[in-house]
Structures are given as structure tokens and as C-alpha cells.
Design an enzyme around this catalytic site. Structure first.
Site, PDB file in Angstrom:
ATOM      1  CG  ASN A 112      80.764  12.878 -27.093  1.00  0.00           C
ATOM      2  OD1 ASN A 112      80.714  12.600 -28.283  1.00  0.00           O
ATOM      3  ND2 ASN A 112      79.754  13.413 -26.442  1.00  0.00           N
ATOM      4  CB  THR A 113      86.898  10.613 -24.315  1.00  0.00           C
ATOM      5  OG1 THR A 113      85.917  10.414 -23.299  1.00  0.00           O
ATOM      6  CG2 THR A 113      88.215  11.004 -23.680  1.00  0.00           C
ATOM      7  NE  ARG A 121      82.682  25.530 -23.798  1.00  0.00           N
ATOM      8  CZ  ARG A 121      83.145  24.303 -23.808  1.00  0.00           C
ATOM      9  NH1 ARG A 121      82.346  23.295 -23.531  1.00  0.00           N
ATOM     10  NH2 ARG A 121      84.404  24.068 -24.086  1.00  0.00           N
ATOM     11  CB  ALA A 151      84.194   8.129 -17.527  1.00  0.00           C
ATOM     12  NE  ARG A 203      81.286  20.394 -20.694  1.00  0.00           N
ATOM     13  CZ  ARG A 203      82.357  20.448 -21.498  1.00  0.00           C
ATOM     14  NH1 ARG A 203      83.562  20.266 -21.007  1.00  0.00           N
ATOM     15  NH2 ARG A 203      82.218  20.657 -22.787  1.00  0.00           N
ATOM     16  CG  HIS A 237      79.972  21.025 -26.861  1.00  0.00           C
ATOM     17  ND1 HIS A 237      80.675  20.295 -27.789  1.00  0.00           N
ATOM     18  CD2 HIS A 237      80.858  21.350 -25.892  1.00  0.00           C
ATOM     19  CE1 HIS A 237      81.934  20.193 -27.394  1.00  0.00           C
ATOM     20  NE2 HIS A 237      82.058  20.808 -26.240  1.00  0.00           N
TER      21      HIS A 237
HETATM   22  C1  LIG Z   1      83.705  17.850 -30.063  1.00  0.00           C
HETATM   23  C2  LIG Z   1      83.885  17.811 -28.568  1.00  0.00           C
HETATM   24  C3  LIG Z   1      84.979  18.443 -27.980  1.00  0.00           C
HETATM   25  C4  LIG Z   1      85.146  18.435 -26.593  1.00  0.00           C
HETATM   26  N1  LIG Z   1      86.248  19.036 -26.042  1.00  0.00           N
HETATM   27  C5  LIG Z   1      86.433  18.977 -24.696  1.00  0.00           C
HETATM   28  C6  LIG Z   1      87.601  19.522 -24.094  1.00  0.00           C
HETATM   29  O1  LIG Z   1      88.515  19.981 -24.749  1.00  0.00           O
HETATM   30  N2  LIG Z   1      87.696  19.479 -22.747  1.00  0.00           N
HETATM   31  C7  LIG Z   1      86.718  18.943 -21.951  1.00  0.00           C
HETATM   32  O2  LIG Z   1      86.857  18.931 -20.746  1.00  0.00           O
HETATM   33  N3  LIG Z   1      85.632  18.378 -22.508  1.00  0.00           N
HETATM   34  C8  LIG Z   1      85.461  18.376 -23.849  1.00  0.00           C
HETATM   35  N4  LIG Z   1      84.359  17.803 -24.404  1.00  0.00           N
HETATM   36  C9  LIG Z   1      83.456  17.025 -23.542  1.00  0.00           C
HETATM   37  C10 LIG Z   1      84.109  15.701 -23.191  1.00  0.00           C
HETATM   38  O3  LIG Z   1      84.885  15.239 -24.267  1.00  0.00           O
HETATM   39  C11 LIG Z   1      83.070  14.634 -22.845  1.00  0.00           C
HETATM   40  O4  LIG Z   1      82.104  15.146 -21.996  1.00  0.00           O
HETATM   41  C12 LIG Z   1      83.746  13.465 -22.152  1.00  0.00           C
HETATM   42  O5  LIG Z   1      84.824  13.006 -22.929  1.00  0.00           O
HETATM   43  C13 LIG Z   1      82.757  12.346 -21.898  1.00  0.00           C
HETATM   44  O6  LIG Z   1      83.481  11.231 -21.459  1.00  0.00           O
HETATM   45  P1  LIG Z   1      82.702   9.935 -20.991  1.00  0.00           P
HETATM   46  O7  LIG Z   1      83.719   8.899 -20.763  1.00  0.00           O
HETATM   47  O8  LIG Z   1      81.771  10.282 -19.894  1.00  0.00           O
HETATM   48  O9  LIG Z   1      81.790   9.566 -22.240  1.00  0.00           O
HETATM   49  P2  LIG Z   1      82.272   9.162 -23.705  1.00  0.00           P
HETATM   50  O10 LIG Z   1      83.676   9.499 -23.948  1.00  0.00           O
HETATM   51  O11 LIG Z   1      81.256   9.676 -24.637  1.00  0.00           O
HETATM   52  O12 LIG Z   1      82.203   7.571 -23.636  1.00  0.00           O
HETATM   53  C14 LIG Z   1      81.001   6.890 -23.427  1.00  0.00           C
HETATM   54  C15 LIG Z   1      81.046   5.630 -24.235  1.00  0.00           C
HETATM   55  O13 LIG Z   1      79.965   4.765 -23.857  1.00  0.00           O
HETATM   56  C16 LIG Z   1      79.483   4.135 -25.025  1.00  0.00           C
HETATM   57  N5  LIG Z   1      78.131   3.642 -24.783  1.00  0.00           N
HETATM   58  C17 LIG Z   1      76.981   4.344 -24.728  1.00  0.00           C
HETATM   59  N6  LIG Z   1      75.944   3.532 -24.486  1.00  0.00           N
HETATM   60  C18 LIG Z   1      76.443   2.275 -24.387  1.00  0.00           C
HETATM   61  C19 LIG Z   1      75.848   0.995 -24.174  1.00  0.00           C
HETATM   62  N7  LIG Z   1      74.528   0.846 -24.027  1.00  0.00           N
HETATM   63  N8  LIG Z   1      76.654  -0.093 -24.126  1.00  0.00           N
HETATM   64  C20 LIG Z   1      78.004   0.027 -24.302  1.00  0.00           C
HETATM   65  N9  LIG Z   1      78.601   1.225 -24.536  1.00  0.00           N
HETATM   66  C21 LIG Z   1      77.839   2.323 -24.568  1.00  0.00           C
HETATM   67  C22 LIG Z   1      79.553   5.243 -26.062  1.00  0.00           C
HETATM   68  O14 LIG Z   1      79.498   4.741 -27.370  1.00  0.00           O
HETATM   69  C23 LIG Z   1      80.879   5.891 -25.717  1.00  0.00           C
HETATM   70  O15 LIG Z   1      81.947   5.329 -26.417  1.00  0.00           O
HETATM   71  C24 LIG Z   1      84.190  17.788 -25.784  1.00  0.00           C
HETATM   72  C25 LIG Z   1      83.093  17.139 -26.370  1.00  0.00           C
HETATM   73  C26 LIG Z   1      82.938  17.133 -27.745  1.00  0.00           C
HETATM   74  C27 LIG Z   1      81.759  16.430 -28.338  1.00  0.00           C
END
Ligand SMILES: Cc1cc2nc3c(=O)[nH]c(=O)nc-3n(C[C@H](O)[C@H](O)[C@H](O)COP(=O)(O)OP(=O)(O)OC[C@H]3O[C@@H](n4cnc5c(N)ncnc54)[C@H](O)[C@@H]3O)c2cc1C
Length: 506
Positions: free
Chosen positions: A101-102, A338, A74, A481, A441
Site C-alpha cells: 500500500n505504500t 475522514r 515499513a 487515522r 482505506h
Molecule cells: C490509496 C492509498 C493512499 C494512501 N495515502 C497515504 C498518504 O498519503 N499518507 C499516509 O500517511 N498514508 C497513506 N496511506 C496509507 C499508507 O500508505 C499505508 O498504511 C502504509 O503505506 C502501509 O505500509 P506498510 O509497510 O505497513 O504496509 P504495505 O506498504 O502495505 O506493505 C506490506 C507488504 O507486505 C506484503 N505481504 C503481506 N502478507 C505477506 C506475506 N504473507 N508474506 C510476504 N509478504 C506479505 C504485502 O503484499 C505488502 O507488499 C494510503 C493508503 C492507500 C491505500
């Protein structure tokens, strides 16, 4: 600038290294945001690259147009969209590598009415995608968010495509009726490919991205967001001013404290989440008057290898795998949502089951190679050989697979009315099984935003200059989800956040 370039190269190197574990080096640890210190050390040991990253901190300025907190999918999508609109964004990531988590996402990204589907002859509509997601969430999804989501899903796939991130292979996840889960051409896990692609574009666009940069507070002046306070190099702090902040810190699936607070019944579950998913953004936003929704709605994934926790992606079932219990019998529609599949596993005598598949599934889901490398997979030249290794009755297992293959042939699941993931029989040796049980998850709950990604107060008023996107937000998914919808969410709403912030800042 040079240091920053090096830091990015280091990040990319680490991501390539981490691809081997894509799907997770999961941890049950509830490391707080202050854990950068220990995780940084760990990274030094494994990659030797973090020194370069620390030194890039010297380039951190005290003013940007917009600060993006969190360097996952994101965050990087938001940064790229903001840059497209002419802003100067910065990304601050608390962990030693970007990706969050991405990086672990395995199955793919859902989208409807896409060029990829059309080329494959798949008939789909945004309305169908809307209805099926709503049904999966038991009708509790935020309908305005969901409408925006489905209507912008195809353009999100195109947007990625335009940046060289090509998701041209289709599969299907539980609760969906057609193949709308987009993944890389070779069928590999989506997360590593996506993060790598986004990082390349972040680098190409010269967007600064700092790791080990832990944002502790979002500052406000006269009721408007004014920047952040960030901790780096373990004990140094800096105040950065900006007209807007986009919070993309992900969920709280790795915070034992928050899980205990909102769902004490799940305290003993393992988590598939990375250690940085500790809900920091939720805390910072509620401190500013934002509010949360759906916090007790925590998704447990049915197929998690337990020790160490590692997700077995839904694509294994989507491509034909079945679930069997210790008696060697099927016990549910494996392609149910799920929550339903997890409940069915928990009803089994030992609260675990096996994902069973053949050489054909293995070929179609290349993520299985990672599972094998990690020692998660049992195999046998015949079903009888496999049964012996699993200690399940071989005659029952053989009968189960025989009955399933007949069902696949006539396209009718006589036992559990499964209708998807039935394109191929399980008849290509070798045969494989992974022992699984449910694990934490995904956190459906989070801060409330509107489709413009503005963070809202309970009064419905937006907090000026504060935006959020991705797993840190709540409401889109409702009670449950659908697999593949989160990667879509982070690209669609991350992009939207960058676009909206540009309107606000200018
Ligand atoms: C094993 C697994 C498999 C998955 N497979 C799928 C799939 O195939 N398809 C699907 O749609 N979804 C899937 N999901 C869910 C999906 O991957 C996540 O929900 C999504 O990627 C979250 O993206 P994000 O950018 O919101 O957060 P993230 O990708 O988690 O990024 C958030 C970032 O913010 C950082 N952060 C946190 N706090 C702070 C702070 N205070 N200061 C600075 N940085 C900070 C974190 O360290 C992290 O790097 C999966 C999840 C997991 C765990």
C-alpha cells in the site's frame, strides 16, 4: 548475487511503470496470500520482468540474522535500519512487486519541528502534533506509541533525506492545523517516490529482497522466534532460520473475509488497498500468542472514485478543493477528519459528491494528472460548462464557488468553519470535478506492540525475537487515522524495528 541485482532492477522498472497508477490499481478482490500465482501471471503480461524475479529465488539462503516479512515501506525501512546496525536481513514479499500500500500513498508524510517546516517559516511543535493526532483519534490513541511517534517524526524525515529521499514540499491534511505533510518537491504522490527511493537504498546496501515469496508461518523454538516458512514459485516451500522476525505485512483492507468478520456493515464498500493487504501477519502473530487491538476500527476514506476504486488524495482539498453535492452546494467542512467527512457524504441524498477544483489546484497537486489519465476527471472552461457535464444546477454551483472565494479572501468560512486549505481562491480556469464516495482505506486495528516494536502477549510480555511495524500493528491511531500519519508511522517504527532487532540479535 547477479540474479538478485537483476530482480531489483526488474522491481524498479515495474515500480516506475506502476507510478502511472500510483494512488491505486485498487481492487475489491479479497485475494488471499496464496494469490501470488495469478498475480505473478498478470505481472508477466504487463511487465515481462517477473521471470527474472522468479529465478532470483535460487539465491535464497536458509539462514539470515533477521527475516522481514513484507516489502512495503515499513519492511524496507526496517531492513535498512537493521543493515545500518550491521545485521544481514532478508525481505520476503508475497506480491510480484515490492511496495504494498505504500506504493499507493498519495498525500505525504506528517512530521513536526522539521527542517523543512522551519525553512518554510511554519511554526510547529511535537506537542501540537501529539494533541491534534489525539483529538483526531478521539482520545483513544495508544499514548506511549503516539509520544514516540511525534518525537521521532523530524528525525525520520532527516533519515530519509540522508538516503536521498527528499520530502521538501509541504501540504496539509484533515484534522491538522499547520502544514506538516511532507511530500516530494514537485508535489507528486509520496508513495511511488518513497518506494523507489527505499528500493534504491535496499539495492545499494545489497539487502536481498525476494518477491512472490509468500510467508505462511513464523516458526518458534523453545518459546523464541526461530524463522519462517515461505512458499515460492507457486508450490515450493522453504524453511528459513533466523534469530528474529520483523512482521511488516500491512493491513487487511483487501480481505473481504476479515472486513466481514470485524465490520459486516462495510462489506459492500470498495477498497483503495492493494490485493496483498489481507492481514496475513495478524493471523501468523496471533498464532504465536500475540493479540490484537482496535480490529473493528476501519477507516473509510471520503474521496474514493468508485469504478474502478481509486483514491483522490486529501491534498486536492488541502490545496483548495471543495466538496459539492448533486445540488451544487457545499455540505461540510471538507478538511474535517475522514470519519466526519465520510459521514457527511453518506448523508447526501445519493451518498456521493464531487471534489471540485480549479486549474490552480491542478497545478499544485500533480497526482491529478494521473486521475485525468484514468478518465476520472470532468472539466469545463467555465463553471457553467462543468455544471452541465455534472448535471448540477449551474447557477447554484456558480453561487457556491463565488461564496467560497469570498470566504477564502476574508479567511473565514461562513458556512462550515473550515480554517485550512484556504490559501487560494477557485478562480483559475479550467474547472474540474471528480465524482467520489467513501471507500475502505485503512485498518487502524492490528497486533499490539510497544514503542520498541516488540510484539506483546496479553500478559504484557514480549514474544522473544518477534517484532512488528506499520499497518499490521494497532493502537497508534485510535479511532481515526489522520492522513499522512501512516507513512510517518512506517518510517518511524520500521526504522525502530530494525534498530531494536539489532540489539536483540547481538
Ligand atoms: C490509496 C492509498 C493512499 C494512501 N495515502 C497515504 C498518504 O498519503 N499518507 C499516509 O500517511 N498514508 C497513506 N496511506 C496509507 C499508507 O500508505 C499505508 O498504511 C502504509 O503505506 C502501509 O505500509 P506498510 O509497510 O505497513 O504496509 P504495505 O506498504 O502495505 O506493505 C506490506 C507488504 O507486505 C506484503 N505481504 C503481506 N502478507 C505477506 C506475506 N504473507 N508474506 C510476504 N509478504 C506479505 C504485502 O503484499 C505488502 O507488499 C494510503 C493508503 C492507500 C491505500
Amino acid at each position: 548475487m547477479k540474479t538478485r541485482g537483476l530482480a531489483l532492477v526488474a522491481s524498479l522498472t515495474m515500480i516506475v511503470a506502476s507510478l502511472a497508477g500510483c494512488g491505486s490499481t485498487s481492487s475489491t478482490s479479497s485475494k488471499s496470500s496464496s494469490s501470488s500465482k495469478s498475480s505473478s501471471k498478470k505481472t508477466e503480461v504487463t511487465s515481462g520482468a517477473s521471470k527474472t524475479q522468479y529465478s532470483s529465488m535460487k539465491d535464497l539462503k536458509s539462514k539470515y540474522d533477521v527475516v522481514i516479512v513484507g516489502g512495503g515501506g515499513a519492511g524496507m525501512s526496517a531492513a535498512l535500519a537493521a543493515k545500518e546496525k550491521g545485521l544481514k536481513p532478508v525481505i520476503l514479499e508475497k506480491m510480484p512487486v515490492a511496495g504494498g500500500n505504500t506504493l499507493k500513498a498519495s498525500s505525504g508524510m506528517n512530521a513536526s519541528e522539521t527542517k523543512v517546516q522551519k525553512k518554510a517559516g511554519i511554526k510547529d511543535t511535537n506537542d501540537k502534533f501529539y494533541q491534534e493526532t489525539l483529538a483526531g483519534g478521539h482520545g483513544t490513541n495508544d499514548k506511549k506509541m503516539l509520544r514516540f511517534f511525534v518525537d521521532h517524526s523530524a528525525s525520520a524525515v532527516d533519515w530519509l533525506d540522508g538516503m536521498g529521499i527528499k520530502l521538501t514540499n509541504l501540504t496539509i491534511t484533515g484534522g491538522m492545523s499547520v502544514k506538516r505533510t511532507h511530500r516530494p518537491a514537485d508535489g507528486s504522490a509520496v508513495g511511488g517516490y518513497l518506494v523507489n527511493g527505499l528500493l534504491k537504498n535496499v539495492k545499494k546496501q545489497a539487502i536481498p529482497i525476494y518477491v512472490n515469496a509468500d510467508v505462511k508461518k513464523i516458526n518458534e523454538t523453545d518459546g523464541k522466534v526461530a524463522g519462517v516458512k515461505v512458499t515460492f514459485d507457486q508450490d515450493k516451500t522453504k524453511t528459513i532460520s533466523s534469530k528474529a522476525v520483523i512482521v511488516t505485512t500491512g493491513g487487511f483492507g483487501a480481505s473481504k473475509a476479515m472486513i466481514k468478520k470485524y465490520r459486516p456493515d462495510l462489506s459492500k464498500y470498495v477498497t483503495t488497498n492493494q490485493a496483498g493487504s489481507t492481514g496475513d501477519g495478524i493471523k501468523m502473530i496471533t498464532d504465536l500468542g500475540g493479540y490484537t487491538v482496535d480490529m473493528s476500527k476501519i477507516q473509510i476514506h471520503p474521496t474514493v472514485y468508485q469504478k474502478p476504486p481509486y483514491l483522490v488524495g486529501e491534498a486536492v482539498r488541502g490545496e483548495g478543493g471543495i466538496l459539492v453535492n448533486t445540488k451544487g452546494e457545499r455540505f461540510t467542512n471538507e478538511m474535517g477528519t475522514r470519519d466526519v467527512v465520510s459521514a457527511a457524504i453518506n448523508k447526501q441524498p445519493d451518498k456521493y459528491a464531487y471534489v471540485l477544483f480549479d486549474g490552480g489546484v491542478k497545478q499544485r497537486v500533480t497526482a491529478i494528472n494521473q486521475y485525468e489519465k484514468k478518465g476520472m476527471v470532468e472539466s469545463g472552461a467555465t463553471l457553467g460548462d462543468l455544471a452541465k457535464k455534472l448535471n448540477v444546477p449551474s447557477s447554484t454551483l456558480e453561487k457556491t464557488v463565488q461564496a467560497w472565494n469570498t470566504d477564502v479572501k476574508v479567511k473565514k468560512d461562513a458556512q462550515y468553519a473550515r480554517t485550512t486549505g484556504m490559501d487560494h481562491q477557485l478562480n483559475t480556469p479550467k474547472y474540474y470535478a471528480i465524482k467520489i464516495a467513501p471507500g475502505i482505506h485503512y485498518t487502524m486495528g492490528g497486533v499490539k506492540i510497544n514503542p520498541q516494536t516488540e510484539v506483546l502477549k496479553k500478559s504484557g510480555q514480549a514474544i522473544p525475537g518477534l517484532y512488528a511495524a506499520g499497518e499490521v500493528t494497532g493502537g497508534l491511531h485510535g479511532d481515526n487515522r489522520i492522513g499522512g500519519n501512516s507513512v510517518a508511522e512506517i518510517v518511524i517504527f520500521g526504522r525502530q524495528a530494525g534498530t531494536q532487532v539489532a540489539k536483540y540479535v547481538k
